[in-house]
Design a protein around this motif. Sequence first.
Motif, PDB file in Angstrom:
ATOM      1  N   MET A   1      26.710  39.207 -43.320  1.00 43.89           N
ATOM      2  CA  MET A   1      26.805  37.762 -43.069  1.00 43.89           C
ATOM      3  C   MET A   1      28.228  37.249 -43.357  1.00 43.89           C
ATOM      4  O   MET A   1      28.674  36.284 -42.768  1.00 43.89           O
ATOM      5  N   LYS A   2      28.913  37.912 -44.265  1.00 42.98           N
ATOM      6  CA  LYS A   2      30.253  37.488 -44.604  1.00 42.98           C
ATOM      7  C   LYS A   2      31.300  38.075 -43.658  1.00 42.98           C
ATOM      8  O   LYS A   2      32.193  37.372 -43.204  1.00 42.98           O
ATOM      9  N   LYS A   3      31.204  39.356 -43.367  1.00 39.18           N
ATOM     10  CA  LYS A   3      32.245  40.064 -42.602  1.00 39.18           C
ATOM     11  C   LYS A   3      31.899  40.287 -41.139  1.00 39.18           C
ATOM     12  O   LYS A   3      32.787  40.556 -40.344  1.00 39.18           O
ATOM     13  N   GLY A   4      30.633  40.271 -40.780  1.00 41.05           N
ATOM     14  CA  GLY A   4      30.231  40.591 -39.404  1.00 41.05           C
ATOM     15  C   GLY A   4      29.999  42.067 -39.231  1.00 41.05           C
ATOM     16  O   GLY A   4      30.266  42.865 -40.120  1.00 41.05           O
TER      17      GLY A   4
ATOM     18  N   GLN B   1      20.318  32.826 -37.142  1.00 38.87           N
ATOM     19  CA  GLN B   1      20.992  31.596 -36.704  1.00 38.87           C
ATOM     20  C   GLN B   1      22.356  31.448 -37.382  1.00 38.87           C
ATOM     21  O   GLN B   1      23.347  31.093 -36.732  1.00 38.87           O
ATOM     22  N   PHE B   2      22.431  31.726 -38.669  1.00 35.15           N
ATOM     23  CA  PHE B   2      23.690  31.653 -39.390  1.00 35.15           C
ATOM     24  C   PHE B   2      24.716  32.607 -38.789  1.00 35.15           C
ATOM     25  O   PHE B   2      25.870  32.244 -38.569  1.00 35.15           O
ATOM     26  N   TYR B   3      24.283  33.850 -38.536  1.00 39.15           N
ATOM     27  CA  TYR B   3      25.176  34.847 -37.956  1.00 39.15           C
ATOM     28  C   TYR B   3      25.655  34.410 -36.579  1.00 39.15           C
ATOM     29  O   TYR B   3      26.827  34.534 -36.247  1.00 39.15           O
ATOM     30  N   LYS B   4      24.753  33.886 -35.769  1.00 41.90           N
ATOM     31  CA  LYS B   4      25.106  33.421 -34.418  1.00 41.90           C
ATOM     32  C   LYS B   4      26.137  32.297 -34.490  1.00 41.90           C
ATOM     33  O   LYS B   4      27.120  32.277 -33.748  1.00 41.90           O
ATOM     34  N   ASN B   5      25.937  31.351 -35.390  1.00 40.33           N
ATOM     35  CA  ASN B   5      26.874  30.234 -35.528  1.00 40.33           C
ATOM     36  C   ASN B   5      28.234  30.682 -36.049  1.00 40.33           C
ATOM     37  O   ASN B   5      29.266  30.148 -35.653  1.00 40.33           O
ATOM     38  N   LYS B   6      28.249  31.671 -36.937  1.00 37.99           N
ATOM     39  CA  LYS B   6      29.503  32.121 -37.534  1.00 37.99           C
ATOM     40  C   LYS B   6      30.284  33.060 -36.619  1.00 37.99           C
ATOM     41  O   LYS B   6      31.505  32.954 -36.520  1.00 37.99           O
ATOM     42  N   PHE B   7      29.601  33.982 -35.940  1.00 40.67           N
ATOM     43  CA  PHE B   7      30.286  35.011 -35.169  1.00 40.67           C
ATOM     44  C   PHE B   7      30.087  34.887 -33.660  1.00 40.67           C
ATOM     45  O   PHE B   7      30.735  35.594 -32.900  1.00 40.67           O
TER      46      PHE B   7
END
Length: 115
Positions: A111-114, A66-72
Motif C-alpha cells: 500500500m505504501k510502495k506499490g 480502493q485505496f490502492y487504486k486511488n494512490k497508484f
Amino acid sequence: QIDKNKLVYGFGFNEIFEVMTDPTAPGRLGRDGLNENVHNYFVNILARGGLLQLIIFIIFYFKAIQFYKNKFGDYKILILLFPIMLLSSLDVTMEGVNFPVIFYSYLGYTMKKGI
C-alpha cells in the motif's frame, strides 16, 4: 447459526463449532482434539464473528483495493489479493500466526510502495 440466533454475531471464540464435534472417531476434531477450524477463511470469519464481522472484513478488503487504486491508478493489488483469498478459502493459511503476519505486513508495504 440461524437456528441458534448466532448469524449476526457468530459463535465467538470460546466454543467449538457444533459441526466439528462429530461423534465418529477420530472425527473432525482430529486425533488430538485440537482442530476446531473449518479450513475456510470466510466461513471461519462468519462462524466466529457472524455477518457483522464478515461484512467488516469484506469492507476492509474493498477499501484496501480502493485505496490502492486511488494512490497508484491501477488494480495491480489484485495480483496479491486474489490468489491469497482464493487459497485461504480452500486451505488453512489464515488459521495460524505466521501467514497472516507476513500477508498483512506485505499488504501494508504494498500500500505504501506499490507493486
